[in-house]
Each structure stands twice: as C-alpha cells, then as structure tokens.
Design a protein around this motif. Structure first.
Motif, PDB file in Angstrom:
ATOM      1  N   GLY A  21       0.829  -1.191   0.000  1.00 39.37           N
ATOM      2  CA  GLY A  21       0.000   0.000   0.000  1.00 39.37           C
ATOM      3  C   GLY A  21       0.868   1.246   0.000  1.00 39.37           C
ATOM      4  O   GLY A  21       1.988   1.236   0.512  1.00 39.37           O
ATOM      5  N   CYS A  22       0.359   2.313  -0.566  1.00 35.53           N
ATOM      6  CA  CYS A  22       1.153   3.536  -0.653  1.00 35.53           C
ATOM      7  C   CYS A  22       1.456   4.119   0.721  1.00 35.53           C
ATOM      8  O   CYS A  22       2.437   4.836   0.890  1.00 35.53           O
ATOM      9  CB  CYS A  22       0.463   4.563  -1.540  1.00 35.53           C
ATOM     10  SG  CYS A  22      -1.178   5.040  -0.994  1.00 35.53           S
ATOM     11  N   GLU A  23       0.654   3.786   1.720  1.00 38.79           N
ATOM     12  CA  GLU A  23       0.899   4.280   3.074  1.00 38.79           C
ATOM     13  C   GLU A  23       2.181   3.715   3.662  1.00 38.79           C
ATOM     14  O   GLU A  23       2.745   4.275   4.586  1.00 38.79           O
ATOM     15  CB  GLU A  23      -0.273   3.929   4.006  1.00 38.79           C
ATOM     16  CG  GLU A  23      -1.626   4.384   3.520  1.00 38.79           C
ATOM     17  CD  GLU A  23      -2.249   3.407   2.524  1.00 38.79           C
ATOM     18  OE1 GLU A  23      -1.833   2.241   2.442  1.00 38.79           O
ATOM     19  OE2 GLU A  23      -3.152   3.840   1.810  1.00 38.79           O
ATOM     20  N   PHE A  44      -1.757   2.531  -5.362  1.00 36.74           N
ATOM     21  CA  PHE A  44      -2.263   3.877  -5.120  1.00 36.74           C
ATOM     22  C   PHE A  44      -3.730   3.985  -5.508  1.00 36.74           C
ATOM     23  O   PHE A  44      -4.185   3.304  -6.422  1.00 36.74           O
ATOM     24  CB  PHE A  44      -1.466   4.902  -5.944  1.00 36.74           C
ATOM     25  CG  PHE A  44      -0.090   5.166  -5.420  1.00 36.74           C
ATOM     26  CD1 PHE A  44       0.142   6.200  -4.535  1.00 36.74           C
ATOM     27  CD2 PHE A  44       0.981   4.380  -5.817  1.00 36.74           C
ATOM     28  CE1 PHE A  44       1.407   6.458  -4.044  1.00 36.74           C
ATOM     29  CE2 PHE A  44       2.256   4.628  -5.331  1.00 36.74           C
ATOM     30  CZ  PHE A  44       2.464   5.669  -4.446  1.00 36.74           C
ATOM     31  N   SER A  65      -1.054   9.036  -6.298  1.00 39.61           N
ATOM     32  CA  SER A  65      -1.614   9.669  -5.107  1.00 39.61           C
ATOM     33  C   SER A  65      -2.372   8.657  -4.258  1.00 39.61           C
ATOM     34  O   SER A  65      -3.181   7.885  -4.773  1.00 39.61           O
ATOM     35  CB  SER A  65      -2.558  10.807  -5.512  1.00 39.61           C
ATOM     36  OG  SER A  65      -3.161  11.370  -4.375  1.00 39.61           O
ATOM     37  N   CYS A  66      -2.113   8.697  -2.957  1.00 45.07           N
ATOM     38  CA  CYS A  66      -2.843   7.841  -2.012  1.00 45.07           C
ATOM     39  C   CYS A  66      -4.248   8.373  -1.761  1.00 45.07           C
ATOM     40  O   CYS A  66      -5.187   7.611  -1.615  1.00 45.07           O
ATOM     41  CB  CYS A  66      -2.111   7.784  -0.670  1.00 45.07           C
ATOM     42  SG  CYS A  66      -0.605   6.815  -0.687  1.00 45.07           S
ATOM     43  N   ASP A  67      -4.356   9.704  -1.685  1.00 41.78           N
ATOM     44  CA  ASP A  67      -5.614  10.302  -1.248  1.00 41.78           C
ATOM     45  C   ASP A  67      -6.353  11.114  -2.313  1.00 41.78           C
ATOM     46  O   ASP A  67      -7.428  11.646  -2.058  1.00 41.78           O
ATOM     47  CB  ASP A  67      -5.370  11.187  -0.031  1.00 41.78           C
ATOM     48  CG  ASP A  67      -4.414  12.338  -0.309  1.00 41.78           C
ATOM     49  OD1 ASP A  67      -4.033  12.561  -1.473  1.00 41.78           O
ATOM     50  OD2 ASP A  67      -4.041  13.022   0.670  1.00 41.78           O
ATOM     51  N   GLY A  71       0.367  13.993  -4.297  1.00 42.72           N
ATOM     52  CA  GLY A  71       1.057  12.743  -4.551  1.00 42.72           C
ATOM     53  C   GLY A  71       2.452  12.935  -5.103  1.00 42.72           C
ATOM     54  O   GLY A  71       3.033  14.016  -5.023  1.00 42.72           O
TER      55      GLY A  71
END
Length: 116
Positions: A21-23, A44, A65-67, A71
């Motif tokens: 995961g990008c986190e 992402f 971008s995660c959100d 990003g």
C-alpha cells in the motif's frame, strides 16, 4: 486434502505477497532510483501516466496519489534524466497534463516548489 491445503496456501501468498500500500512507503530513500522503483510498485488510489509526444524535452510523466489530493510526480526527460517530486497537488498535476508547453509549466510551477 493436500490439494485444498496447497490452494489455500497459494491464495494466501497471492493476497499477502501483492503490492504494498502507498501508506507503507518510506519518507526517505537511499537514492532517487530506489524511491521511484518503490513508488511505481506500490498500490495507489490514483495512478495516472501520460506519454508526451508533443513536448520537446519531457518524454513521460507519472502521477501517484494515495488520497487524490496530493502525490508523487515522476518526470522522464528525453535526455534520460528522471526527476521525482513529492506532495504535488492534483491540481498542479492536472495543470501539467493540460499545459501547451509542459517544460515551461514544469519549470514555473513544479521544479523548485516540490522537491523530493
């Protein structure tokens, strides 16, 4: 019974051994190529890639971008250089994609504003 166990283990490995995961990305890496590799293989919410046939110096641009708000931007130049930028707002990404002169937009809005 062995076949069922094998299928269960295989399914578990596929699900747990997939993309990160990008986190889970680090805030700093040993090198920019290492960071780019990790970013490109992470999962992402937003991933956008554009090959730029109309630019005189930019070959390809990628945005991750995660959100969906900000990003990573990766810029591949025709000379072979790769530039990585962090915390780039999606509005800047959209502006770069739609810009008539990508190199000018990049220099004016991204290059020194969003270093990695």
């Amino acid at each position: 019974m062995k076949k069922i166990l094998f299928i269960f283990v295989l399914a578990f490995c596929i699900l747990s051994c997939g993309k990160k995961g990008c986190e889970s990305l680090q805030s700093k890496y040993e090198s920019q190529p290492e960071a780019v590799k990790e970013i490109r293989t992470a999962d992402f919410a937003l991933k956008d890639v554009l090959t730029t046939a109309n630019s005189s110096s930019i070959k390809r641009i990628e945005y991750y971008s995660c959100d969906g708000n900000q990003g990573y931007l990766i810029v591949y130049n025709l000379s072979g250089d790769v530039k990585l930028h962090r915390d780039v707002p999606v509005s800047i990404w959209e502006g770069l994609k739609s810009s008539e002169f990508m190199r000018n937009y990049y220099n004016d809005n991204i290059k020194d504003e969003y270093p990695y």
